[in-house]
Structure formats: C-alpha cells, structure tokens
Design a protein around this motif. Structure first.
Motif, PDB file in Angstrom:
ATOM      1  N   GLY A   1       2.969  -2.414  -0.139  1.00 32.11           N
ATOM      2  CA  GLY A   1       3.064  -2.030   1.258  1.00 32.11           C
ATOM      3  C   GLY A   1       2.578  -0.624   1.517  1.00 32.11           C
ATOM      4  O   GLY A   1       1.872  -0.022   0.709  1.00 32.11           O
ATOM      5  N   ARG A   2       2.983  -0.096   2.651  1.00 36.47           N
ATOM      6  CA  ARG A   2       2.508   1.216   3.093  1.00 36.47           C
ATOM      7  C   ARG A   2       3.229   2.345   2.379  1.00 36.47           C
ATOM      8  O   ARG A   2       4.361   2.208   1.929  1.00 36.47           O
ATOM      9  CB  ARG A   2       2.738   1.360   4.609  1.00 36.47           C
ATOM     10  CG  ARG A   2       1.933   0.394   5.441  1.00 36.47           C
ATOM     11  CD  ARG A   2       0.454   0.754   5.378  1.00 36.47           C
ATOM     12  NE  ARG A   2      -0.312  -0.145   6.237  1.00 36.47           N
ATOM     13  CZ  ARG A   2      -0.969  -1.195   5.787  1.00 36.47           C
ATOM     14  NH1 ARG A   2      -0.951  -1.485   4.517  1.00 36.47           N
ATOM     15  NH2 ARG A   2      -1.670  -1.941   6.613  1.00 36.47           N
ATOM     16  N   LEU A   3       2.570   3.495   2.330  1.00 32.28           N
ATOM     17  CA  LEU A   3       3.144   4.678   1.710  1.00 32.28           C
ATOM     18  C   LEU A   3       4.351   5.192   2.492  1.00 32.28           C
ATOM     19  O   LEU A   3       4.417   5.080   3.713  1.00 32.28           O
ATOM     20  CB  LEU A   3       2.098   5.791   1.658  1.00 32.28           C
ATOM     21  CG  LEU A   3       1.453   6.069   0.300  1.00 32.28           C
ATOM     22  CD1 LEU A   3       0.484   7.214   0.426  1.00 32.28           C
ATOM     23  CD2 LEU A   3       2.477   6.369  -0.765  1.00 32.28           C
ATOM     24  N   GLY A   4       5.261   5.823   1.770  1.00 31.72           N
ATOM     25  CA  GLY A   4       6.473   6.322   2.385  1.00 31.72           C
ATOM     26  C   GLY A   4       6.262   7.468   3.354  1.00 31.72           C
ATOM     27  O   GLY A   4       7.131   7.736   4.190  1.00 31.72           O
TER      28      GLY A   4
ATOM     29  N   GLN B   1      -3.181  -1.377  11.699  1.00 33.00           N
ATOM     30  CA  GLN B   1      -2.156  -0.499  11.143  1.00 33.00           C
ATOM     31  C   GLN B   1      -0.809  -1.188  10.974  1.00 33.00           C
ATOM     32  O   GLN B   1       0.032  -0.700  10.228  1.00 33.00           O
ATOM     33  CB  GLN B   1      -1.963   0.727  12.046  1.00 33.00           C
ATOM     34  CG  GLN B   1      -3.172   1.624  12.163  1.00 33.00           C
ATOM     35  CD  GLN B   1      -2.951   2.765  13.128  1.00 33.00           C
ATOM     36  OE1 GLN B   1      -1.819   3.162  13.392  1.00 33.00           O
ATOM     37  NE2 GLN B   1      -4.029   3.294  13.676  1.00 33.00           N
ATOM     38  N   ARG B   2      -0.612  -2.305  11.668  1.00 34.68           N
ATOM     39  CA  ARG B   2       0.730  -2.898  11.712  1.00 34.68           C
ATOM     40  C   ARG B   2       0.741  -4.393  11.449  1.00 34.68           C
ATOM     41  O   ARG B   2       1.806  -4.980  11.252  1.00 34.68           O
ATOM     42  CB  ARG B   2       1.350  -2.600  13.088  1.00 34.68           C
ATOM     43  CG  ARG B   2       2.762  -3.096  13.312  1.00 34.68           C
ATOM     44  CD  ARG B   2       3.377  -2.516  14.580  1.00 34.68           C
ATOM     45  NE  ARG B   2       2.578  -2.728  15.759  1.00 34.68           N
ATOM     46  CZ  ARG B   2       2.837  -3.634  16.708  1.00 34.68           C
ATOM     47  NH1 ARG B   2       3.889  -4.438  16.600  1.00 34.68           N
ATOM     48  NH2 ARG B   2       2.062  -3.728  17.771  1.00 34.68           N
ATOM     49  N   GLY B   3      -0.422  -5.036  11.423  1.00 33.65           N
ATOM     50  CA  GLY B   3      -0.449  -6.481  11.213  1.00 33.65           C
ATOM     51  C   GLY B   3       0.246  -6.877   9.931  1.00 33.65           C
ATOM     52  O   GLY B   3       0.990  -7.865   9.880  1.00 33.65           O
ATOM     53  N   LEU B   4       0.004  -6.111   8.871  1.00 31.68           N
ATOM     54  CA  LEU B   4       0.665  -6.295   7.583  1.00 31.68           C
ATOM     55  C   LEU B   4       1.406  -5.012   7.236  1.00 31.68           C
ATOM     56  O   LEU B   4       0.852  -3.918   7.350  1.00 31.68           O
ATOM     57  CB  LEU B   4      -0.355  -6.613   6.494  1.00 31.68           C
ATOM     58  CG  LEU B   4      -1.075  -7.964   6.597  1.00 31.68           C
ATOM     59  CD1 LEU B   4      -2.236  -8.020   5.622  1.00 31.68           C
ATOM     60  CD2 LEU B   4      -0.102  -9.110   6.343  1.00 31.68           C
ATOM     61  N   LEU B   5       2.644  -5.142   6.795  1.00 32.60           N
ATOM     62  CA  LEU B   5       3.438  -3.973   6.433  1.00 32.60           C
ATOM     63  C   LEU B   5       3.843  -3.957   4.963  1.00 32.60           C
ATOM     64  O   LEU B   5       4.076  -2.894   4.391  1.00 32.60           O
ATOM     65  CB  LEU B   5       4.703  -3.894   7.299  1.00 32.60           C
ATOM     66  CG  LEU B   5       4.483  -3.704   8.806  1.00 32.60           C
ATOM     67  CD1 LEU B   5       5.826  -3.682   9.520  1.00 32.60           C
ATOM     68  CD2 LEU B   5       3.701  -2.431   9.088  1.00 32.60           C
ATOM     69  N   ARG B   6       3.932  -5.139   4.335  1.00 33.52           N
ATOM     70  CA  ARG B   6       4.426  -5.223   2.962  1.00 33.52           C
ATOM     71  C   ARG B   6       3.355  -5.584   1.947  1.00 33.52           C
ATOM     72  O   ARG B   6       3.572  -5.440   0.744  1.00 33.52           O
ATOM     73  CB  ARG B   6       5.563  -6.239   2.877  1.00 33.52           C
ATOM     74  CG  ARG B   6       6.805  -5.845   3.668  1.00 33.52           C
ATOM     75  CD  ARG B   6       7.864  -6.942   3.573  1.00 33.52           C
ATOM     76  NE  ARG B   6       9.123  -6.546   4.195  1.00 33.52           N
ATOM     77  CZ  ARG B   6       9.405  -6.692   5.481  1.00 33.52           C
ATOM     78  NH1 ARG B   6       8.497  -7.233   6.289  1.00 33.52           N
ATOM     79  NH2 ARG B   6      10.570  -6.315   5.972  1.00 33.52           N
ATOM     80  N   VAL B   7       2.220  -6.086   2.410  1.00 37.03           N
ATOM     81  CA  VAL B   7       1.123  -6.460   1.511  1.00 37.03           C
ATOM     82  C   VAL B   7      -0.184  -5.967   2.114  1.00 37.03           C
ATOM     83  O   VAL B   7      -0.229  -5.508   3.249  1.00 37.03           O
ATOM     84  CB  VAL B   7       1.072  -7.990   1.267  1.00 37.03           C
ATOM     85  CG1 VAL B   7       2.387  -8.500   0.724  1.00 37.03           C
ATOM     86  CG2 VAL B   7       0.679  -8.738   2.544  1.00 37.03           C
TER      87      VAL B   7
END
Length: 447
Positions: free
Chosen positions: A151-154, A170-176
């Motif tokens: 997913g995305r960086l912290g 930017q938001r369609g995928l958050l975990r992969v």
C-alpha cells in the motif's frame, strides 16, 4: 483498408491489455455494465489469484474511463466509496457488483469504486504477506499488469473519509498497486531484494563533485564522455558512503556521468567493507545509485546507472531511454534503453530515470503511469535542465503524489555551487533552480 472485423479484433486486444484505444463515454458505459458478468467468470478456485484478477478488472474499468467520467471519482468522498463497499458482498456472484441499468455515470463510478475497495479489503485480509520468489511472476490481466501487494507510504497523511476527494489515481487503490507491464513501449521489471531493511532509514543523501571536469570525445554530429576528473573524488565517495550509514539514509544518489568504472568499484568496495565501522556498523542505506556512465554492454554503448544495496550487492542497472542532443546539435552516442525498473524496497516503491528520461517536456511523462512513491533521477545539466525536472516532478506529484529526488551535477560549471538537488519533500514547485543550487559534496534531505 482493414475490414470491420479486423478493426474490432484490434480494439478488443487493446481493451484486454494495459493500454486502451480511446473510447467514448457511451462505449465506457456499455463496458461498465458488462463488468459484473466479467467478474462472474473469474476463477474463484484460484483463491488469492482470483481476487487479484477481480481487482484488476474493476481497476481497469475506472482507469480506462474518459477523463470526464474518471474525474467523477474526485467528486465522490471516500465515505461514499466505503458505504458502497460495505454493501458489496464479495462472496456473491460477480463479487457483489450489480446494476439495474438505470445508473448515472456518477452511480457507476461510485459502485465500481466501492466494489474495488471491498475487493481490496478482502485481499488484504486474505493475504498473509508472503511473496513469490520472483515478484515478476505475480501478474494479472493476461500478464498486462504487475500486481504488487504493497500500500501507500506512511508519510501520506490519513484523511477524514468525509473530506477525502482525491482523484482515482491517488485513491482508487489504497492497499495494493497495479502497474502495467509495458509503459511507453518499455518493459517494466520489478526488483525486490530478499533481505530485511531498517525501518528507521529516513534521509535521502545527495552527492556532488565540486570542480568536476568532463572529458568528451566529439565529432560534428555526436559525443560521448570518455573520462572525468574529480578533485578529491575518492575522499568524497568514501565520506558519502560513511555518512549514508551514520545518517540513516534510505537512498543515496550520485549524479549522471560522474561515476566511471573506477569510482563505481570504489563505491561498491566501501559499501561492502565499511572500513569506517568500529564494532557493529549502523544500518546500511536501502540503496545507492552509483551515478551513471557511458559504457559498452555487448557491442552497444549505453548511458547506464548502477544501483547497489547498502552492502555493495548490485541490484540492477537502468539504461537511459532518451538520447540527449546538445546545443550544437551533437547527439549523445548511445543506444536507448528499453526498460523501467521498479524497486520494491521496504515500505515504498521506487522508479528510476536518467536526466532526459525524466525532464523531457516534449511528451507526456511515462512516469505518470508508474504508481510508485518516489522517482529517483541522477542528472547532469544546467538551470534549464533543472527547471524541466521541476515541471515533470509537479506533474507526477499532481497525478499520484509521487515524490521526486533529482541529484544533478552542474554542467557547465556554475559559480559557487557543484550542482542542484530537488528535494523529495512533495513541494517541487516551491523554489526556482537557483535556490536548489548546492555547494557541498554531501547533503541530506528528508521526505
């Protein structure tokens, strides 16, 4: 002239791959209404693989939408996406996605986005964090996309779902992540070292060479760099390798066309032996980009950047893809590379480009197609070169919130500075090139 059936076949081939022919809003709607039937055909006996394929199909539906439709995603708050996800039972046929045929474009975007979020959540619950030995084997969509379970960086702040209206990219995928296997005609290859990394590594280190003198071999039509003189070069390299450890660096970047074979060997030796270490050495940097050099690989000359891990193990090389032409019309005497390397390192994805690969403004940047956290760019040039880097960095920041780190040796020389550094802080347009000038041989920056 191609017959209609042949044209239709080509269109279907494009639509099934990572690149799509332009489609109208009406064509997109028809494709969206077919999505539940496509999801129903996914092989659920494949377990995790079936989920990956379903995620790809839902993602592709929105990723390939015309911009007026895709833009609707940025008008739907994340709270609505989560609401649609909660009503989507992925255990049902077609993974819970269903339409009644009366949906508006906004309804379709919200429902597909919700299905995608539900599938992604299911995958993150199902997935145990294991990777195949070769990450390039994890592909979906008939091998048209890499599926990366990261997913995305912290450092990207958590947003209030009711206020989160970031765009789809930017938001369609958050975990992969999903990254096409072919981008701008070049193969995308994944690299993932199998050793653990220090989560404390934060800083980005930039190395420049004050007083560097390039030696080139030139003709009326072409040139290449055959040598370079680096005053105090060995001590600068040794000090940079030491500081990379002591100051907790994620990445260290030497500039384009400054690292010949001897300097590259010295960097590797320093990283391997760590001669400054007394007792247990501090954590090693995640990776070091050993600049680049004009070198032969086989019978062809390329502009090649070599990337080591913090222990001096060569991870990969990246060849420059775009050939530079100087103000006198002389062409860089190299062959173009045909590959993007994406480095999976700890909690982040990195892409790489050499100077013109990133700063060329004649085309839409290919780096916008790579869903990565950082683009790393060794460069060599003047203020105009850095201005172009800044503009491209603004593009990838606007599209994906990807951060860019450019380390650029000054050529020709500039007064009281060795080069320019564009910080990876997510604010690429704040300062003009003059304020990015750096005099020191070693500097660190935080993202």
């Amino acid at each position: 002239m191609l017959e209609f059936a042949s044209l239709l076949k080509i269109k279907r081939e494009f639509a099934s791959g990572g690149t799509c022919l332009p489609i109208t809003n009406t064509q997109w709607r028809k494709g969206a209404f077919r999505l539940p039937a496509q999801l129903a055909k996914v092989d659920r006996t494949d377990g995790e693989g079936g989920l990956c394929e379903a995620i790809f199909l839902a993602w592709k539906s929105l990723a390939s939408a015309p911009s007026p439709i895709k833009h609707l995603y940025s008008l739907v708050p994340e709270s609505d996406i989560l609401g649609a996800a909660s009503s989507c039972d992925v255990q049902l046929s077609s993974f819970g996605l269903a339409f009644d045929g009366c949906e508006t474009d906004a309804d379709l975007v919200r429902k597909i986005g919700g299905c995608l979020r539900a599938l992604e959540t299911e995958f993150s619950t199902f997935h145990l964090g294991s990777w195949r030995s070769d990450p390039n084997e994890w592909k979906v969509g008939k091998d048209t996309a890499h599926f990366i379970p990261l997913g995305r960086l912290g450092w990207r702040p958590t947003k209030d779902p009711t206020q989160d209206r970031r765009p789809f990219d930017q938001r369609g995928l958050l975990r992969v992540r999903l990254i096409p296997t072919i981008v701008d005609g070049a193969t995308v290859r994944l690299e993932r070292p199998d050793h653990l990394l220090s989560p404390a590594s934060v800083n980005f280190g930039a190395v420049l060479f004050p007083g560097a003198q390039f030696r080139s071999q030139e003709t009326v039509t072409s040139f290449f760099i055959e040598g370079i003189d680096l005053p105090k070069g060995r001590s600068i390299i040794a000090k940079a390798c030491e500081e990379a450890h002591s100051q907790g660096c994620r990445a260290v970047v030497f500039p384009e066309l400054t690292i010949d074979h001897g300097s590259r060997d010295l960097i590797q030796q320093q990283l391997r032996k760590k001669p400054w270490a007394k007792g247990a050495p501090p954590p090693s940097p995640h990776f070091v980009v050993a600049g680049s050099w004009h070198q032969f690989e086989g019978s062809a000359r390329y502009n090649v950047a070599t990337v080591f891990d913090g222990h001096g193990i060569q991870l990969f090389t990246q060849r420059k893809r775009l050939i530079f032409k100087d103000p006198k019309g002389r062409v860089e005497d190299i062959h173009p590379g045909n590959e993007f390397v994406v480095l999976i390192m700890g909690d982040a994805l990195y892409a790489f480009g050499i100077c013109l690969d990133f700063c060329n403004r004649c085309y839409d940047t290919a780096y916008g197609e790579l869903d990565v956290d950082f683009v790393i760019v060794p460069s060599c040039g003047n203020a105009t070169t850095m201005s172009s880097h800044i503009e491209t960095a603004k593009d990838v920041d606007l599209r994906r919130k990807t951060r860019t780190f450019v380390v650029q040796q000054a050529y020709p020389d500039i007064p009281r500075a060795a080069g320019f550094v564009l910080k990876p802080d997510g604010r690429p347009g704040v300062n003009p090139p003059k304020k990015l000038q750096v005099a020191k041989s070693w500097t660190i920056f935080r993202p």
